[in-house]
Design a protein around this motif. Structure first.
Motif, mmCIF file in Angstrom:
data_model
loop_
_atom_site.group_PDB
_atom_site.id
_atom_site.type_symbol
_atom_site.label_atom_id
_atom_site.label_comp_id
_atom_site.label_asym_id
_atom_site.label_seq_id
_atom_site.Cartn_x
_atom_site.Cartn_y
_atom_site.Cartn_z
ATOM 1 N N SER A 198 96.353 48.690 59.035
ATOM 2 C CA SER A 198 95.311 47.845 58.460
ATOM 3 C C SER A 198 93.942 48.270 58.963
ATOM 4 N N GLU A 199 92.919 47.871 58.211
ATOM 5 C CA GLU A 199 91.523 47.993 58.631
ATOM 6 C C GLU A 199 90.869 46.625 58.413
ATOM 7 N N GLU A 200 90.692 45.904 59.505
ATOM 8 C CA GLU A 200 90.212 44.529 59.453
ATOM 9 C C GLU A 200 88.682 44.474 59.369
ATOM 10 N N TYR A 201 88.177 43.358 58.818
ATOM 11 C CA TYR A 201 86.730 43.078 58.739
ATOM 12 C C TYR A 201 85.968 44.253 58.125
ATOM 13 N N GLU A 202 86.282 44.506 56.861
ATOM 14 C CA GLU A 202 85.626 45.614 56.159
ATOM 15 C C GLU A 202 84.110 45.452 56.205
ATOM 16 N N PRO A 203 83.367 46.551 56.375
ATOM 17 C CA PRO A 203 81.902 46.440 56.458
ATOM 18 C C PRO A 203 81.304 45.935 55.141
ATOM 19 N N ASN A 204 80.244 45.166 55.255
ATOM 20 C CA ASN A 204 79.578 44.571 54.104
ATOM 21 C C ASN A 204 78.689 45.622 53.443
ATOM 22 N N ALA A 205 79.104 46.074 52.265
ATOM 23 C CA ALA A 205 78.384 47.157 51.594
ATOM 24 C C ALA A 205 76.988 46.733 51.150
ATOM 25 N N ARG A 206 76.808 45.462 50.816
ATOM 26 C CA ARG A 206 75.479 44.994 50.418
ATOM 27 C C ARG A 206 74.524 45.048 51.613
ATOM 28 N N ALA A 207 74.973 44.571 52.772
ATOM 29 C CA ALA A 207 74.131 44.595 53.967
ATOM 30 C C ALA A 207 73.830 46.027 54.395
ATOM 31 N N HIS A 208 74.816 46.912 54.277
ATOM 32 C CA HIS A 208 74.607 48.313 54.646
ATOM 33 C C HIS A 208 73.545 48.961 53.760
ATOM 34 N N GLU A 209 73.637 48.709 52.461
ATOM 35 C CA GLU A 209 72.690 49.319 51.534
ATOM 36 C C GLU A 209 71.263 48.831 51.792
ATOM 37 N N ALA A 210 71.133 47.595 52.256
ATOM 38 C CA ALA A 210 69.800 47.054 52.532
ATOM 39 C C ALA A 210 69.148 47.729 53.731
ATOM 40 N N ASN A 211 69.956 48.218 54.684
ATOM 41 C CA ASN A 211 69.399 48.867 55.875
ATOM 42 C C ASN A 211 70.431 49.833 56.463
ATOM 43 N N PRO A 212 70.691 50.947 55.779
ATOM 44 C CA PRO A 212 71.751 51.872 56.224
ATOM 45 C C PRO A 212 71.508 52.472 57.599
ATOM 46 N N SER A 215 72.929 49.973 60.233
ATOM 47 C CA SER A 215 74.203 49.298 59.984
ATOM 48 C C SER A 215 75.268 49.742 60.976
ATOM 49 N N ASP A 216 76.282 48.896 61.152
ATOM 50 C CA ASP A 216 77.372 49.247 62.059
ATOM 51 C C ASP A 216 78.208 50.393 61.512
ATOM 52 N N VAL A 217 78.180 50.603 60.193
ATOM 53 C CA VAL A 217 78.893 51.745 59.604
ATOM 54 C C VAL A 217 78.232 53.053 60.028
ATOM 55 N N THR A 218 76.927 53.066 60.051
ATOM 56 C CA THR A 218 76.209 54.271 60.486
ATOM 57 C C THR A 218 76.415 54.523 61.973
ATOM 58 N N GLU A 219 76.415 53.468 62.786
ATOM 59 C CA GLU A 219 76.734 53.637 64.207
ATOM 60 C C GLU A 219 78.105 54.281 64.374
ATOM 61 N N PHE A 220 79.065 53.778 63.625
ATOM 62 C CA PHE A 220 80.427 54.300 63.656
ATOM 63 C C PHE A 220 80.439 55.786 63.293
ATOM 64 N N ALA A 221 79.764 56.134 62.187
ATOM 65 C CA ALA A 221 79.752 57.518 61.713
ATOM 66 C C ALA A 221 79.097 58.457 62.727
ATOM 67 N N ARG A 222 78.024 58.021 63.342
ATOM 68 C CA ARG A 222 77.329 58.889 64.309
ATOM 69 C C ARG A 222 78.191 59.152 65.544
#
Length: 585
Positions: A198-212, A215-222
């Protein structure tokens, strides 16, 4: 009073992988001679030593076919500790895209203290090797922030006489083709002998797009790509994962994009090996069903979302369940969409209620996001599989479940059990919400629900559902109990009843539902055994103060031994009990 106990002491910044001594071996009887097993519960911890340890004082009454009985204490042992080095590898460490351990500026690895799922499996039957797959749900943050998580394959050897297990090697499972793993929570062993994660608490794509950039997705990727300029993609995360273990110990991990994107706690597969139900964790979540095109193949299928039609608000509530079809897809087409589309490609958004009502927008509150949305023309498939909860809410599915955790099948009775950790928020009466399907009294201690399944069912549109295991109704089976004031030990829920159930697992042969708590309402979290026939609830393990009970897996027969995998996180343990076995005949 002198009590016999086996206690695993807390170790600083360490996670124990406990096991249990072979209960069946204590009876000196083969599996076929055991008629039934009854669990005898333990008292709640009442000393500092007990409250600081992962331990059991429970036992099992084993009844043999000749009518004789033997009471056997449950015992709990250690396998490994995160931070420990096994065959040159650090248990629980974070890895980057190239398979390198991520270290801090002092050269120390980042090590998780939050193990969750355990899946013990064998390859090539009795003569094959044993492997144990572990999830590590969270990692310490570094100076960048959100870290990649870890899933490990452990090579295990089993003492065929005593049933004791030992880890001899560990290896991280490679998900680099999918951008790494996002918050792996619970999981299960599929009927075809693969691990479903499983992958819990999927990142909010709307919030990410507003400030990529922030975002915690960008932190993860870096952190994952070791690239300070990387920008994350939220649509790469929030899926069911599947790991196949080959006889040579090599693994293949995939993400099933066609099963939809949400906050996966776990999935439960029906006996037809096609119909799958989901736990969608968080607040204002949704119940989903997936019907695969082919048995043992989750790469293509039809996704449905549930509508709760309430029939009672008593004793935890009850409802008839209606299914709304979201769409059909295969993994490859949704994976390609995930790479290319953004939230604004899929939806129109407005904050003007009057404009929204006149122009076909729908107000929803999925995952707590109160918003007016409209799907753009031609983007229905992207909405269904990349924004499953939002799209389901637009179509009228119920997005009011709260802390929906794991599910497990009772195959003999064609029932599913679902843990609802807190019956709060969207599950109570909220007339200001966009819709208010669920209207139950607040029960902070939570409940376990029972769902009946049936064949020959149709979806809301009148179309047949190609499954013999369609949920038709659900009602509360087991309730926690809130206290009006804390008791002398600080419990705010009755310590003699389960509270805030999280992981659950069902043993077909023992007819027992095992329950793990993730509760702030009990001073110590407990693990329970609940016999679905006798209705007897028995406390069988206590976790250290602050530790959540995790990683349940009930194994009825593995080379003549039965196991219950169980552990805790923060402070952490992963492990199992050996259990008595009941003759399958």
């Amino acid at each position: 009073m002198n009590k016999k106990k086996v206690i695993v002491p807390l170790l600083s910044a360490a996670i124990l992988f406990p096991t249990a001594a072979n209960v069946l071996a204590e009876t000196y009887q083969p599996i076929s001679s055991v008629k039934s097993v009854e669990f005898v519960g333990m008292e709640a911890p009442d000393t500092y030593e007990e409250r600081s340890a992962m331990y059991s004082e429970a036992s099992a009454i084993v009844t043999l076919n000749d009518g004789s009985k033997k009471t056997v204490p449950l015992e709990y042992k250690s396998l490994a500790r995160p931070g420990e080095v096994i065959n040159g590898k650090v248990v629980g460490a974070a890895y980057d895209v190239n398979g390198n351990v991520i270290k801090d500026d002092k050269g120390n690895p980042y090590v998780s203290t939050a193990p969750d799922m355990n899946t013990l499996l064998t390859v090539n039957g009795k003569s094959g090797k044993l492997y144990l797959i572990n999830h590590f749900e969270s990692m310490p943050k570094n100076e960048i922030g959100n870290m990649p998580k870890a899933v490990y394959l452990n090579t295990v050897i089993q003492d065929k006489k005593t049933g004791e297990l030992k880890i001899t090697d560990i290896e991280p499972v490679d998900f680099s083709a999918y951008g790494g793993i996002w918050t792996p929570c619970a999981g299960t062993l599929s009927p075809w002998n693969t691990h479903l994660g499983s992958e819990e608490y999927e990142p909010n794509a709307r919030a990410h797009e507003a400030n990529p950039e922030k975002s915690d997705v960008t932190e993860f990727a870096r952190n994952y790509y070791q690239d300070p300029n990387a920008i994350g993609n939220p649509y790469l995360y929030g899926y069911t994962t599947e790991i196949t273990v080959h006889p040579n110990g090599k693994t293949k991990g995939v993400k099933h994009y066609s099963m939809g994107r949400l906050s996966f706690e776990n999935v439960a597969v029906a006996p037809d090996q096609r119909t799958v139900y989901y736990g969608d964790d968080g607040s204002y979540t949704m119940s989903f069903m997936y019907v695969a095109d082919k048995a043992k193949d989750l790469s293509a299928g039809t996704l449905y979302a549930a509508k709760w039609n309430q029939t009672s608000d008593q004793n935890g509530g009850a409802a008839d369940i209606e299914w709304i079809k979201l769409g059909h897809a295969n993994d490859n087409e949704i994976k390609e969409l995930a790479k290319t589309v953004s939230f604004s490609d899929i939806f129109e958004v407005t904050t003007d209620a009057a404009y929204a009502k006149e122009n076909g927008f729908t107000r929803i509150k999925a995952a707590g996001n109160d918003e007016w949305l409209k799907v753009k023309p031609g983007m229905e498939k992207a909405a269904a599989f990349l924004e499953s909860r939002r799209y389901g809410a637009i179509l009228g599915a119920t997005a009011e479940f709260n802390k929906m955790e794991t599910l497990t099948f009772n195959k003999a009775d064609k029932k599913i059990y679902m843990a609802m950790s807190y019956v709060e928020k969207g599950m109570t009466k909220n007339p200001k919400d966009p819709v208010d399907d669920i209207q139950l009294p607040k029960l902070s201690a939570g409940a376990i629900y029972e769902m009946n399944t049936s064949a020959a069912q149709k979806d809301r549109g009148g179309n047949p559902i190609a499954s013999d295991y369609v949920v038709t109704d659900m009602s509360a089976l087991l309730l926690g109990e809130d206290l009006s004031a804390p008791d002398k030990d600080g419990n705010t829920a009755n310590p003699d009843k389960m509270a805030n159930p999280d992981n659950i697992a069902f043993s077909e042969k023992l007819r027992t539902l095992f329950i793990a708590e993730d509760s702030s309402m009990h001073t110590n979290n407990f693990g329970w055994a609940y016999n679905v026939d006798t209705k007897k609830l028995s406390r069988i393990v206590s976790a250290p103060d602050g530790g959540e009970v995790t990683g349940l897996q009930a194994i009825d027969d593995l080379n003549g031994h039965s196991y219950l995998m169980v552990g805790s996180q923060n402070p952490g343990n992963i492990g199992y009990f050996n259990l008595p076995s009941v003759d399958g005949k």
